[in-house]
Write a protein that holds these residues in place. Sequence first.
Motif: not given
Length: 747
Positions: A488, A505, A509, A511
């Motif tokens: 994350g 994470l 999220h 990336s």
Amino acid sequence: MSGDFTQHQSMGEQLEAERLSLQATTPPADIPGYRMEKFLGAGAFGQVWVGRDLNTGRRVAIKFYLHRGGVNWSLLAREVKHLVQLSADRYIVQVLGVGWDANPPYYVMEYLESGSLEDLLAAQGRMPVGQAVELFHGICTGLNHSHGKGVLHCDLKPANVLLDEDLRPRLADFGQSRMSNEQTPALGTLFYMAPEQANLDAAPDARWDVYALGAILYRILTGNAPHRSSALLQRIDTAGTLPKRLEQYRQAILRDGPPQDHHGMRGVDSQLSAIIDGCLAVDPDKRFGNVQQVLEALERRKLDQQRRPLFLLGIVGPLLLLLMTCVLTTRTVLETRGTVEKALREKAKESNDLAAMFASRTLELELREYFELVLREAHDENLLFHLREALDNPELTKLRMRIAENDDAAKARLEWMQSELTQPLRNALNQRLKLYDGRKTGTGSIDLATMFIVDSHGTIVSISYENPVTPDENSIAKNFAFRAYFHGGREDLPSATDPFSVRPLQRTHLSPAFFSTATQTWKMAVSTPIYFQSPVNKNATPDAIFVATTNLGDFDLMRANQEQNVKVNQIAVLVDSRPGDKRGTIIQHPLIDRPQISNSTDPDAIEPYFVNNNTPAVAPETLDALLAGTDDDYTDPMGALKNGQQYRGPWIAAVQPVSLPQIERGDEQETTDLLVLVQYRWSEVIAPVGDLARKLIAYGAVAVVGILVVIFLMWYLVRRVGDDSRPAGPINQSLTRTGNTETLPAR
């Protein structure tokens, strides 16, 4: 042979003249009313003295004839008679008195201190054109007066043109003159005598004097008489008898044709050259027919020279006015164009800012669709059932630990891929991926590149690809705990990072963009934690991570770029905004579209998009200026690539950051590491202005051409009227009476 046929002296006469000149200390006689002052010179037939009129104090020249035996009294009588007849003209030397009955005989004429034109030319050579033409006009005027009285000079040359104190000419020495109705031949002087005159049987003709006029003007301008050369003089001197000498002279002129040295001389214009040519024409029928025509040609030339400044002003004035109008009009058009371009640029910048904002919001909506997809799929009961079976299986657990601990990971990975225990999860994942192969949504469509699940240590337990891959390219059973989609973070960790030291994470999220060397495209991943049981607290370690990836080029916003024509005018570009050396990297652009590159028919035009130090990127200072909203020309870095010609040139650009979608309660608005850059080709913005300016310039050019045509037509008509108002003056006419001019026959 001396070249002067007007005097024929024997050797004895020459010796006698020399003796007399040496003895001339006292005048031969006293003339009542005159006082002899000084001896001027002597000839074969007598002496010339300078005297003074006792009544008027005027200086005179007195010519005494001392040798009656050698004198042709009829010729002398003719000369004096003609001088007396013509002495009223200011351009002919005046006879003041005659004493034929005196002993010795004499006649008195005006004294001119400047000598003859021959003396002047011998002293200074050529004369300036203006002075030469003025003097020539005086000679022509005097000769025309003589012709008007019916007297042809027949021996006109520089030695027979005397000059007063103002260098005004006086015609003298009418010893060879003839009346216009006489048929008696008269020889002139070599190189001033017309070719047809060099004949002992020729009858006098006014055109003889015309030829002599041309020879005098030629001599004044060039410094040499026409046709005169040492070779010709040698041939004439050795020819023998007088008729043979005359034949040599005549044939030389006929053979050589009109002289040309005056052509191209500085100051000698075409009209003056034409006058000389008209006088020196070998064929008398092509020569000026009389002196009056020469004067008319001189007058036409003078009028043209006087009118030339007016004509020039008549043309240059309107042209200067037209030029000034063109300059002011062009300046006005350019200033107006600059003002309009500035206004268009401001409007285009505002429009582009709105386009960038709209593109950013569009991409945020698309990201929201992907976020919702990932959350939805991460809670699919069938997928979770097969995932839990795989993670709880002791045999598979041992393999996952060996991979995470890098304990003979290659063998453990091979066993994982060959195990039938992983097949149910793989099948379930493949079924879910097929649902999103261009699936339509409320904002567009979703197209996933991969869908996979990693365990709590970062090992991919199952993966499904949109397109088949080779075993070497397959990432199943590989550990990617260092990837940002696992932990994350905003950056990937070093690949050698211990998986057990990386915390997975705890929330959905997005990336950062990463480059796929297999497909030469940029990708992004959306990942979210999977909990088999509701976590006790928000820091609980998830059981797995669900990840879905997509090519940046598969976003609907980017796909619209690929559907445009070859000549791109407006495009949206994705730029990485992460701090560091990656800042400004172009991660999505129409030129990165793989099919566009691979379908090129020119191998030399293909330049792969590499991720290295040469990766095209927006310069930091340019990116800062764009973020600050500065209105500057933007240059697309992709245009520097070999196959990026269509992206070269100035653009107007605007950028907007892309925010993360708020999909969970309590989420704060966050921005991603993505910037949407919308660029619009500047030439398209100002194209209407350019078209209008070109039309105005074209209309102006047409107007200028029209005005020029009118100016030149008016000039031509004025010139034509001026030409028609002049005397026609045809060359091939006999001399007609004009004023004091009477008809003379051609022969």
